[in-house]
Structure formats: structure tokens, C-alpha cells
Design a protein around this motif. Structure first.
Motif, PDB file in Angstrom:
ATOM      1  N   GLU A  16       0.713  -1.269   0.039  1.00  0.00           N
ATOM      2  CA  GLU A  16       0.160  -0.047  -0.183  1.00  0.00           C
ATOM      3  C   GLU A  16       0.674   1.324  -0.207  1.00  0.00           C
ATOM      4  OE1 GLU A  16      -3.379   2.449   0.025  1.00  0.00           O
ATOM      5  OE2 GLU A  16      -3.017   0.529  -0.592  1.00  0.00           O
ATOM      6  N   LEU A  17       1.855   1.501   0.831  1.00  0.00           N
ATOM      7  CA  LEU A  17       2.586   2.500   0.739  1.00  0.00           C
ATOM      8  C   LEU A  17       3.747   2.589  -0.617  1.00  0.00           C
ATOM      9  CD1 LEU A  17       4.407   2.303   4.429  1.00  0.00           C
ATOM     10  CD2 LEU A  17       2.569   3.876   3.424  1.00  0.00           C
ATOM     11  N   ALA A  18       3.759   1.708  -1.383  1.00  0.00           N
ATOM     12  CA  ALA A  18       4.531   1.681  -2.560  1.00  0.00           C
ATOM     13  C   ALA A  18       3.654   2.127  -3.529  1.00  0.00           C
ATOM     14  CB  ALA A  18       5.131   0.140  -2.904  1.00  0.00           C
ATOM     15  N   ARG A  19       2.169   1.706  -3.517  1.00  0.00           N
ATOM     16  CA  ARG A  19       1.239   2.252  -4.316  1.00  0.00           C
ATOM     17  C   ARG A  19       0.943   3.723  -4.119  1.00  0.00           C
ATOM     18  NH1 ARG A  19      -3.758   3.404  -4.591  1.00  0.00           N
ATOM     19  NH2 ARG A  19      -4.355   2.755  -2.585  1.00  0.00           N
ATOM     20  N   LYS A  20       0.641   3.903  -2.653  1.00  0.00           N
ATOM     21  CA  LYS A  20       0.273   5.485  -2.607  1.00  0.00           C
ATOM     22  C   LYS A  20       0.912   5.983  -1.324  1.00  0.00           C
ATOM     23  CE  LYS A  20      -3.392   8.603  -1.495  1.00  0.00           C
ATOM     24  NZ  LYS A  20      -2.506   9.463  -0.679  1.00  0.00           N
ATOM     25  N   PRO A  21       2.048   6.572  -1.311  1.00  0.00           N
ATOM     26  CA  PRO A  21       2.750   6.824  -0.407  1.00  0.00           C
ATOM     27  C   PRO A  21       2.004   7.939   0.641  1.00  0.00           C
ATOM     28  CG  PRO A  21       3.931   7.815  -2.234  1.00  0.00           C
ATOM     29  CD  PRO A  21       2.875   6.810  -2.817  1.00  0.00           C
ATOM     30  N   GLU A  60       4.839  18.539  -6.464  1.00  0.00           N
ATOM     31  CA  GLU A  60       4.991  17.211  -5.513  1.00  0.00           C
ATOM     32  C   GLU A  60       6.419  16.886  -5.351  1.00  0.00           C
ATOM     33  OE1 GLU A  60       3.066  13.839  -6.747  1.00  0.00           O
ATOM     34  OE2 GLU A  60       1.068  14.855  -6.618  1.00  0.00           O
ATOM     35  N   VAL A  61       6.933  16.840  -4.221  1.00  0.00           N
ATOM     36  CA  VAL A  61       8.352  16.743  -4.052  1.00  0.00           C
ATOM     37  C   VAL A  61       8.356  15.040  -3.437  1.00  0.00           C
ATOM     38  CG1 VAL A  61      10.246  17.354  -2.552  1.00  0.00           C
ATOM     39  CG2 VAL A  61       8.824  19.107  -2.967  1.00  0.00           C
ATOM     40  N   PRO A  62       8.932  14.393  -4.045  1.00  0.00           N
ATOM     41  CA  PRO A  62       9.175  12.859  -3.734  1.00  0.00           C
ATOM     42  C   PRO A  62      10.086  12.721  -2.907  1.00  0.00           C
ATOM     43  CG  PRO A  62       9.591  13.145  -5.951  1.00  0.00           C
ATOM     44  CD  PRO A  62       9.271  14.541  -5.434  1.00  0.00           C
ATOM     45  N   LEU A  79       7.656   8.995   0.818  1.00  0.00           N
ATOM     46  CA  LEU A  79       6.837  10.232   1.303  1.00  0.00           C
ATOM     47  C   LEU A  79       6.778  11.173   0.160  1.00  0.00           C
ATOM     48  CD1 LEU A  79       5.409  11.554   3.919  1.00  0.00           C
ATOM     49  CD2 LEU A  79       7.744  12.597   4.193  1.00  0.00           C
ATOM     50  N   VAL A  80       5.331  11.994  -0.171  1.00  0.00           N
ATOM     51  CA  VAL A  80       5.499  13.057  -0.737  1.00  0.00           C
ATOM     52  C   VAL A  80       4.960  14.113   0.053  1.00  0.00           C
ATOM     53  CG1 VAL A  80       4.168  13.813  -2.711  1.00  0.00           C
ATOM     54  CG2 VAL A  80       4.818  11.414  -2.776  1.00  0.00           C
ATOM     55  N   VAL A  81       5.751  15.387  -0.263  1.00  0.00           N
ATOM     56  CA  VAL A  81       5.182  16.496   0.280  1.00  0.00           C
ATOM     57  C   VAL A  81       4.991  17.322  -0.798  1.00  0.00           C
ATOM     58  CG1 VAL A  81       6.219  18.525   1.672  1.00  0.00           C
ATOM     59  CG2 VAL A  81       6.977  16.324   2.068  1.00  0.00           C
ATOM     60  N   VAL A  82       3.726  18.189  -0.775  1.00  0.00           N
ATOM     61  CA  VAL A  82       3.242  18.987  -1.692  1.00  0.00           C
ATOM     62  C   VAL A  82       3.382  20.385  -1.339  1.00  0.00           C
ATOM     63  CG1 VAL A  82       1.179  19.557  -3.091  1.00  0.00           C
ATOM     64  CG2 VAL A  82       1.510  17.238  -2.410  1.00  0.00           C
ATOM     65  N   ASP A  83       4.093  21.172  -2.332  1.00  0.00           N
ATOM     66  CA  ASP A  83       4.200  22.593  -1.985  1.00  0.00           C
ATOM     67  C   ASP A  83       3.146  23.243  -2.682  1.00  0.00           C
ATOM     68  OD1 ASP A  83       5.208  25.097  -1.159  1.00  0.00           O
ATOM     69  OD2 ASP A  83       6.952  24.881  -2.359  1.00  0.00           O
ATOM     70  N   ASP A 109      -2.917  13.077   2.839  1.00  0.00           N
ATOM     71  CA  ASP A 109      -3.161  12.603   4.355  1.00  0.00           C
ATOM     72  C   ASP A 109      -3.286  13.471   5.228  1.00  0.00           C
ATOM     73  OD1 ASP A 109      -3.289   9.893   3.099  1.00  0.00           O
ATOM     74  OD2 ASP A 109      -1.266  10.148   2.419  1.00  0.00           O
ATOM     75  N   VAL A 110      -2.219  14.439   5.210  1.00  0.00           N
ATOM     76  CA  VAL A 110      -2.109  15.480   6.461  1.00  0.00           C
ATOM     77  C   VAL A 110      -2.079  16.897   5.516  1.00  0.00           C
ATOM     78  CG1 VAL A 110      -0.584  16.478   8.146  1.00  0.00           C
ATOM     79  CG2 VAL A 110      -0.953  13.951   7.908  1.00  0.00           C
TER      80      VAL A 110
END
Length: 163
Positions: A16-21, A60-62, A79-83, A109-110
Motif C-alpha cells: 500500500e505504501l509503494a502504491r500510494k505513499p 510534488e516533492v518525492p 513520502l510525498v510533500v506537496v508545496d 493525508d495531512v
């Protein structure tokens, strides 16, 4: 839980984490330091400017992180951080930016709303927060504390003698 069941659960979790981090959206008004906060927290190199807006589209920052404790300690995790673009930069751009917020935030997710510690006036931010859907994301406040020296000199201000 048996060792076999635990192994099966772990493989399902990893799949699941590989599919959608896990995805963290970093949002707020223009100029508060969203990109700088991401750079500081995750040692990235997002462009920043103290005079002009840099982030015009959601970026998106992978990342790969290694938790230091818990069940995944030591493992590399995606983990993906979206700026996000900053709101309030220009009344002509806000409708487009708000549409991007509506489209992207439900995927997070957050959601961290970054605000400037130097600003006590939060009415504008409250208005934006009411308009920004977070879907199932857990919305959290992040305050970017600023340690600014008086007049930007890095020196202490001296009292002036009054005549």
C-alpha cells in the motif's frame, strides 16, 4: 497474531505504501515560508524568494525517509510533500489557486497550514481555511517562528537618550 499473519500484514502495508505513499500538503498565504519550511524539514532545495512568489503550481516533492523508531525503523519509506501556491498574492490569481487547493488537498493525508509567527491578524487565513477542503486529511497548524533581529542588523538596539 501469528508470525505468518504479521508477515502478511507487513507485506500488505508495504504494498500500500509503494502504491500510494503518505502525502503531506503544505499550504498557506503567500510569503509565509511554505517552501522554506519544506526545505528546512526535509533538506530539499525548493526555490524561495523574499520578494516574489516562486510556487505558481502545486509541486510534488518525492522523498525517501527512514523512520528512527516504530515498526519501520531503519527502512526507507516513500513520502510525498506537496508545496502549494500561496493564497492572497493577487485577487486575480486566487480563484485559480483556490481551484488547485480544491483539486489537490483531498489527495493529501495531512495538511499543514503554515502561518507567520510575526502576524497576529489571522482573519484572512481563517476565511481561506473555511474555503479549503481537506477531504479526509487531518488539518494541522504549523507556525513558522521567525527570529528577526531589530532592523535586520543582528545587533541589539540601544536606547536613545531623550533631552
Amino acid at each position: 497474531m501469528s508470525a505468518e499473519e504479521a508477515g502478511k500484514l507487513r507485506r500488505a502495508w508495504e504494498s500500500e505504501l509503494a502504491r500510494k505513499p503518505p502525502t503531506i500538503g503544505v499550504v498557506g498565504v503567500s510569503g509565509v515560508g511554505k517552501s522554506s519550511t519544506i526545505n528546512t524539514m526535509f533538506r530539499t532545495g525548493l526555490p524561495i524568494s523574499h520578494t516574489a512568489a516562486c510556487t505558481k503550481e502545486f509541486t510534488e516533492v518525492p522523498l525517501r525517509v527512514a523512520p528512527s523508531s516504530g515498526p519501520g525503523a531503519g527502512d526507507q519509506v516513500r513520502l510525498v510533500v506537496v508545496d502549494a501556491s500561496g493564497l492572497g498574492e493577487d485577487v486575480r490569481r486566487d480563484p485559480h489557486y483556490l481551484e488547485m487547493y480544491e483539486r489537490h488537498l483531498p489527495e493529501c493525508d495531512v495538511v499543514l497550514w503554515v502561518t507567520a509567527a510575526r502576524n497576529r491578524a489571522v482573519a484572512l487565513e481563517q476565511q481561506y481555511l473555511r474555503r479549503c477542503p481537506a477531504g479526509d486529511a487531518q488539518a494541522r497548524w504549523a507556525v513558522r517562528a521567525l527570529a528577526a533581529a531589530p532592523c535586520g542588523t543582528g545587533q541589539r538596539m540601544r536606547k536613545r537618550r531623550t533631552p
